[in-house]
Design an enzyme around this catalytic site. Structure first.
Site, PDB file in Angstrom:
ATOM      1  N   CYS A 294       0.832  -1.203   0.000  1.00 48.87           N
ATOM      2  CA  CYS A 294       0.000   0.000   0.000  1.00 48.87           C
ATOM      3  C   CYS A 294       0.873   1.262   0.000  1.00 48.87           C
ATOM      4  O   CYS A 294       1.460   1.592  -1.014  1.00 48.87           O
ATOM      5  CB  CYS A 294      -0.980  -0.057   1.169  1.00 48.87           C
ATOM      6  SG  CYS A 294      -2.380   1.040   0.921  1.00 48.87           S
TER       7      CYS A 294
ATOM      8  N   HIS B 121      -3.162  -5.211   1.745  1.00 42.61           N
ATOM      9  CA  HIS B 121      -2.454  -5.421   3.022  1.00 42.61           C
ATOM     10  C   HIS B 121      -2.462  -6.886   3.460  1.00 42.61           C
ATOM     11  O   HIS B 121      -3.250  -7.251   4.353  1.00 42.61           O
ATOM     12  CB  HIS B 121      -3.136  -4.608   4.124  1.00 42.61           C
ATOM     13  CG  HIS B 121      -2.923  -3.139   4.039  1.00 42.61           C
ATOM     14  ND1 HIS B 121      -1.880  -2.498   4.664  1.00 42.61           N
ATOM     15  CD2 HIS B 121      -3.613  -2.176   3.401  1.00 42.61           C
ATOM     16  CE1 HIS B 121      -1.939  -1.206   4.426  1.00 42.61           C
ATOM     17  NE2 HIS B 121      -2.991  -0.978   3.654  1.00 42.61           N
TER      18      HIS B 121
ATOM     19  N   GLU C 292      -0.653  -8.277   5.504  1.00 38.74           N
ATOM     20  CA  GLU C 292      -0.233  -8.382   6.914  1.00 38.74           C
ATOM     21  C   GLU C 292      -1.407  -8.325   7.883  1.00 38.74           C
ATOM     22  O   GLU C 292      -1.224  -8.594   9.067  1.00 38.74           O
ATOM     23  CB  GLU C 292       0.812  -7.289   7.235  1.00 38.74           C
ATOM     24  CG  GLU C 292       0.298  -5.862   7.304  1.00 38.74           C
ATOM     25  CD  GLU C 292       0.100  -5.210   5.941  1.00 38.74           C
ATOM     26  OE1 GLU C 292       0.106  -5.906   4.914  1.00 38.74           O
ATOM     27  OE2 GLU C 292      -0.108  -3.978   5.913  1.00 38.74           O
TER      28      GLU C 292
HETATM   29  N1  GLN Z   1      -3.667   6.449   1.232  1.00 36.60           N
HETATM   30  C1  GLN Z   1      -2.333   6.228   1.703  1.00 36.60           C
HETATM   31  C2  GLN Z   1      -1.329   7.049   0.910  1.00 36.60           C
HETATM   32  O1  GLN Z   1      -1.658   7.593  -0.091  1.00 36.60           O
HETATM   33  C3  GLN Z   1      -1.957   4.774   1.651  1.00 36.60           C
HETATM   34  C4  GLN Z   1      -2.872   3.982   2.550  1.00 36.60           C
HETATM   35  C5  GLN Z   1      -2.294   2.717   3.119  1.00 36.60           C
HETATM   36  O2  GLN Z   1      -1.081   2.479   3.129  1.00 36.60           O
HETATM   37  N2  GLN Z   1      -3.163   1.917   3.638  1.00 36.60           N
HETATM   38  O3  GLN Z   1      -0.201   7.152   1.278  1.00 36.60           O
END
Ligand code: GLN
Length: 203
Positions: free
Chosen positions: A90, A182, A184
């Site tokens: 992410c 994610h 994890e």
């Molecule tokens: N929205 C976050 C970003 O742009 C990422 C979100 C996440 O890691 N769950 O950095």
């Protein structure tokens, strides 16, 4: 050379590094929270967790004042160039991307992907979805998207490992793995096992 029990560094400036650490420990690895440049020298792989990519870019510039010789982002880039396996989830995938649509925010810019932040809009669009990831088996994977980005384009050396109608969820370029979801935070360990598999196949 493969170690029986590799040491996985997890960048711990910000985000959900504890969840990754727990998962790797369950898989028999040593997990180390990485906050300083010198710690990168004693790990076998690095994870960039989920979090907030604009916040971590600011934190890294503050942390760099402690590591005067080489900032932690510069050191991570050097280690990735030397072949250190790295996995961004992410926020981590945003940090890895060469291109972030419409943004000049700080990043490592090591992976030939274009990414769109917050591709699903506000937090209420966060969701768990079953997705197909052929490299980990036939069973669909419960992918949790939390204000997730999406990969919108990839360069010629990037292998797409999971995709849907809305874009690319998982991709790899040599020693660099990116997932916009994610793994994890769910019980399924297969994506963590896939990453650990890279430690043996890449070296
Ligand atoms: N929205 C976050 C970003 O742009 C990422 C979100 C996440 O890691 N769950 O950095």
């Amino acid at each position: 050379m493969t170690k029986a029990s590799p040491t996985i560094g997890i960048l711990a400036l910000q985000g959900d590094f504890k969840e990754h650490a727990r998962k790797f420990q369950q898989l028999g690895c040593k997990a180390v929270e990485v906050r300083r440049t010198y710690q990168l020298e004693s790990i076998d792989a690095l994870v960039l967790p989920g979090g907030e990519s604009t916040a971590i870019a600011i934190l890294e510039s503050v942390e760099t004042e402690f590591d005067q010789k080489e900032g932690i982002f510069d050191a991570i880039k050097r280690k990735i160039g030397e072949g250190l396996p790295v996995w961004g989830t992410c926020m981590g995938s945003i940090l890895l991307a060469k291109e972030i649509e419409g943004s000049a925010q700080g990043r490592l810019a090591v992976m030939d992907i274009t990414i769109r932040r917050n591709a699903y809009g506000a937090q209420r669009w966060s969701a768990e979805r079953e997705i197909a990831i052929p490299v980990i088996g036939d069973e669909p994977f419960p992918a949790v998207f939390i204000r997730a980005p999406i990969i919108t384009a990839t360069g010629p050396n990037v292998k797409i490992l999971a995709r849907g109608e809305d874009g690319i969820y998982m991709a790899r370029e040599r020693n660099i793995l990116a997932t916009v979801f994610h793994p994890e935070v769910v019980a399924d360990r297969r994506v963590h096992e896939y990453f650990l598999g890279l430690l043996t196949t890449l070296t």
